[in-house]
Design an enzyme around this catalytic site. Structure first.
Site, short mmCIF file in Angstrom:
data_model
loop_
_atom_site.label_atom_id
_atom_site.label_comp_id
_atom_site.label_asym_id
_atom_site.label_seq_id
_atom_site.Cartn_x
_atom_site.Cartn_y
_atom_site.Cartn_z
N ARG A 263 6.43 -8.22 1.75
CA ARG A 263 7.33 -7.81 2.84
C ARG A 263 8.03 -9.03 3.46
O ARG A 263 9.23 -8.99 3.73
CB ARG A 263 6.57 -7.05 3.92
CG ARG A 263 7.40 -6.84 5.21
CD ARG A 263 6.77 -5.88 6.18
NE ARG A 263 6.72 -4.55 5.60
CZ ARG A 263 5.65 -3.76 5.65
NH1 ARG A 263 4.55 -4.15 6.25
NH2 ARG A 263 5.70 -2.56 5.10
N THR B 205 -6.35 -1.66 6.74
CA THR B 205 -6.30 -3.11 6.65
C THR B 205 -7.69 -3.66 6.35
O THR B 205 -7.82 -4.74 5.81
CB THR B 205 -5.77 -3.73 7.97
OG1 THR B 205 -6.40 -3.05 9.06
CG2 THR B 205 -4.28 -3.57 8.07
N LYS C 195 0.83 -1.21 0.00
CA LYS C 195 0.00 0.00 0.00
C LYS C 195 0.87 1.27 0.00
O LYS C 195 0.61 2.19 -0.77
CB LYS C 195 -0.96 -0.01 1.21
CG LYS C 195 -1.93 -1.20 1.17
CD LYS C 195 -2.94 -1.18 2.30
CE LYS C 195 -2.31 -1.35 3.67
NZ LYS C 195 -1.62 -2.66 3.83
N THR C 196 1.88 1.28 0.86
CA THR C 196 2.77 2.45 0.90
C THR C 196 3.48 2.61 -0.44
O THR C 196 3.59 3.71 -0.99
CB THR C 196 3.81 2.30 2.03
OG1 THR C 196 3.12 1.99 3.24
CG2 THR C 196 4.63 3.55 2.20
N ASP D 209 -1.82 6.51 6.21
CA ASP D 209 -1.82 5.09 6.55
C ASP D 209 -2.74 4.87 7.76
O ASP D 209 -2.93 5.79 8.56
CB ASP D 209 -0.39 4.67 6.90
CG ASP D 209 -0.17 3.17 6.76
OD1 ASP D 209 -1.09 2.47 6.29
OD2 ASP D 209 0.92 2.70 7.11
P1 ADP Z 1 2.20 -1.91 3.14
O1 ADP Z 1 2.23 -0.41 3.07
O2 ADP Z 1 0.98 -2.50 2.49
O3 ADP Z 1 2.41 -2.45 4.54
P2 ADP Z 1 4.67 -1.72 1.63
O4 ADP Z 1 4.25 -0.91 0.47
O5 ADP Z 1 5.47 -1.01 2.69
O6 ADP Z 1 3.44 -2.49 2.27
O7 ADP Z 1 5.54 -2.95 1.04
C1 ADP Z 1 6.38 -3.74 1.86
C2 ADP Z 1 7.60 -4.18 1.08
O8 ADP Z 1 7.21 -5.10 0.08
C3 ADP Z 1 8.35 -3.05 0.38
O9 ADP Z 1 9.72 -3.23 0.53
C4 ADP Z 1 7.98 -3.20 -1.07
O10 ADP Z 1 9.07 -2.90 -1.89
C5 ADP Z 1 7.63 -4.66 -1.21
N1 ADP Z 1 6.52 -4.80 -2.17
C6 ADP Z 1 5.21 -4.68 -1.86
N2 ADP Z 1 4.45 -4.88 -2.96
C7 ADP Z 1 5.29 -5.15 -3.96
C8 ADP Z 1 5.10 -5.46 -5.35
N3 ADP Z 1 3.88 -5.54 -5.87
N4 ADP Z 1 6.19 -5.65 -6.12
C9 ADP Z 1 7.42 -5.60 -5.57
N5 ADP Z 1 7.67 -5.33 -4.27
C10 ADP Z 1 6.62 -5.10 -3.46
#
Ligand code: ADP
Length: 334
Positions: free
Chosen positions: A217, A158, A64-65, A109
């Site tokens: 992650r 979430t 998401k981030t 977030d």
């Molecule tokens: P969230 O905000 O949903 O908790 P993040 O965006 O912080 O998740 O992603 C967590 C990690 O996973 C980051 O290091 C990101 O680079 C990796 N990641 C997440 N989605 C992908 C994707 N679709 N392709 C490649 N890497 C991803």
């Protein structure tokens, strides 16, 4: 500290940032979300305007981030990052909103954890690009309207179901992020391995992907631990054997269950014949808090079809017996 925890760990933020895809085309998986978002962003660019507000819902660690940063990058706009829990007073939100530049992306977030007054201020800001700043207290208080530049709110949660409908309705586009397929996680592992400059053969990536619980992650975190092992105990190359041996050291099994998950499942099978057994009894048997079993271990076990929550208690599925290599007791017939 669980290796398979999907929440971000404080000191992994820098390495995560280095592994983030920067453009939509680089983002792996989530084909529907990518296609729809691509349309939203292209249309906004063609109009020369600001993109609609976007709500991203999905479990931690699914990207998401990362997507919020991609939205800003694709729009050529700056991004401001904050979270619901960080905004406790409406004044905190007013300060952020009034300092946004035109077209800026505001990533919020855990948007479901904002305070009520802040939430109400956000309604007006999203709809009319305006906030009322309250000056003074009591009967003498006055609302001073403040115009905001158009901006794009990207909210993350979430569970979209936790959002009050008036807030949910103010998003032009809602994306539901799903857990990733093994083949997609393999691509994530291969891409990250390249960025980390560690050689991985195809089966090595498969092995890590299969243990990553559908979550990029976790895939990236397991990859880093396997890389360490490969450097110390092997010739630096991640093969299937190296990945398997490394993750055995960390007690993450072939399906991504860790020690806690297996303890819960093991107790359920060995002590209670597969259930049904009450949560409290199961927790005592495992030597963990009730909440730990219910909130930390069970969601993944349920998702994997290994455990079911029934009105009579927790029950193991046939897959659970098979996974732990145990034989279910004979059912007495009749
Ligand atoms: P969230 O905000 O949903 O908790 P993040 O965006 O912080 O998740 O992603 C967590 C990690 O996973 C980051 O290091 C990101 O680079 C990796 N990641 C997440 N989605 C992908 C994707 N679709 N392709 C490649 N890497 C991803």
């Amino acid at each position: 500290e669980r290796l398979v925890d999907a929440e971000v760990d404080g000191d992994e933020q820098a390495v995560e940032a280095a592994l983030r895809p920067k453009q939509l085309g680089e983002f792996i998986g989530q084909p529907k979300v990518r296609e729809q978002l691509d349309l939203v962003l292209r249309a906004a660019r063609a109009r020369g305007g600001t993109a609609d507000h976007v709500l991203l819902s999905g479990a931690p660690g699914l990207g998401k981030t990362t997507l919020s940063m991609i939205i800003a990058a694709e729009m050529g706009a700056p991004i401001r990052i904050t979270s619901g829990p960080a905004i406790q007073h409406a004044g905190d939100l007013a300060a952020i909103l009034s300092s946004l530049q035109e077209g800026e992306v505001l990533f919020l977030d855990e948007i479901h954890r904002m305070s009520r007054p802040a939430e109400e201020m956000l309604y007006m800001a999203m709809e009319d690009f305006r906030v009322d700043v309250i000056v003074g207290k009591g009967p003498g208080a006055t609302a001073i309207p403040l115009e905001l530049p158009p901006f794009t709110l990207v909210g993350a949660t979430t569970r979209a179901g936790l959002l009050p409908p008036p807030l949910r309705d103010r998003f032009g586009f809602t994306a539901h992020m799903e857990f990733y397929e093994p083949a997609e996680l393999e691509q994530v592992v291969r891409r990250s391995a390249e960025l980390l400059e560690v050689r991985t053969d195809p089966e090595g990536a498969v092995e890590i992907a299969g243990r990553s619980r559908g979550t990029p992650r976790i895939a990236n975190r397991l990859l880093r631990r396997v890389r360490d092992y490969a450097q110390v105990k092997a010739d630096g190359v991640i093969t299937r054997e190296v990945a398997g041996a490394a993750l055995e050291v960390y007690e993450v099994d072939g399906r991504g269950l860790d020690r806690l998950d297996r303890a819960v499942l093991g107790s359920l099978l060995k002590l209670f014949g597969g259930g049904p057994v009450g949560l409290s009894t199961l927790a005592v048997a495992v030597g963990e808090e009730r909440e730990t079993v219910e909130e930390v271990a069970e969601p993944f076990l349920v998702r994997e079809g290994l455990l079911a929550r029934t009105p009579r208690g927790r029950v193991a599925t046939p897959a659970a017996w098979a996974h732990l290599g145990l034989t279910p007791p004979q059912q007495s017939s009749g």
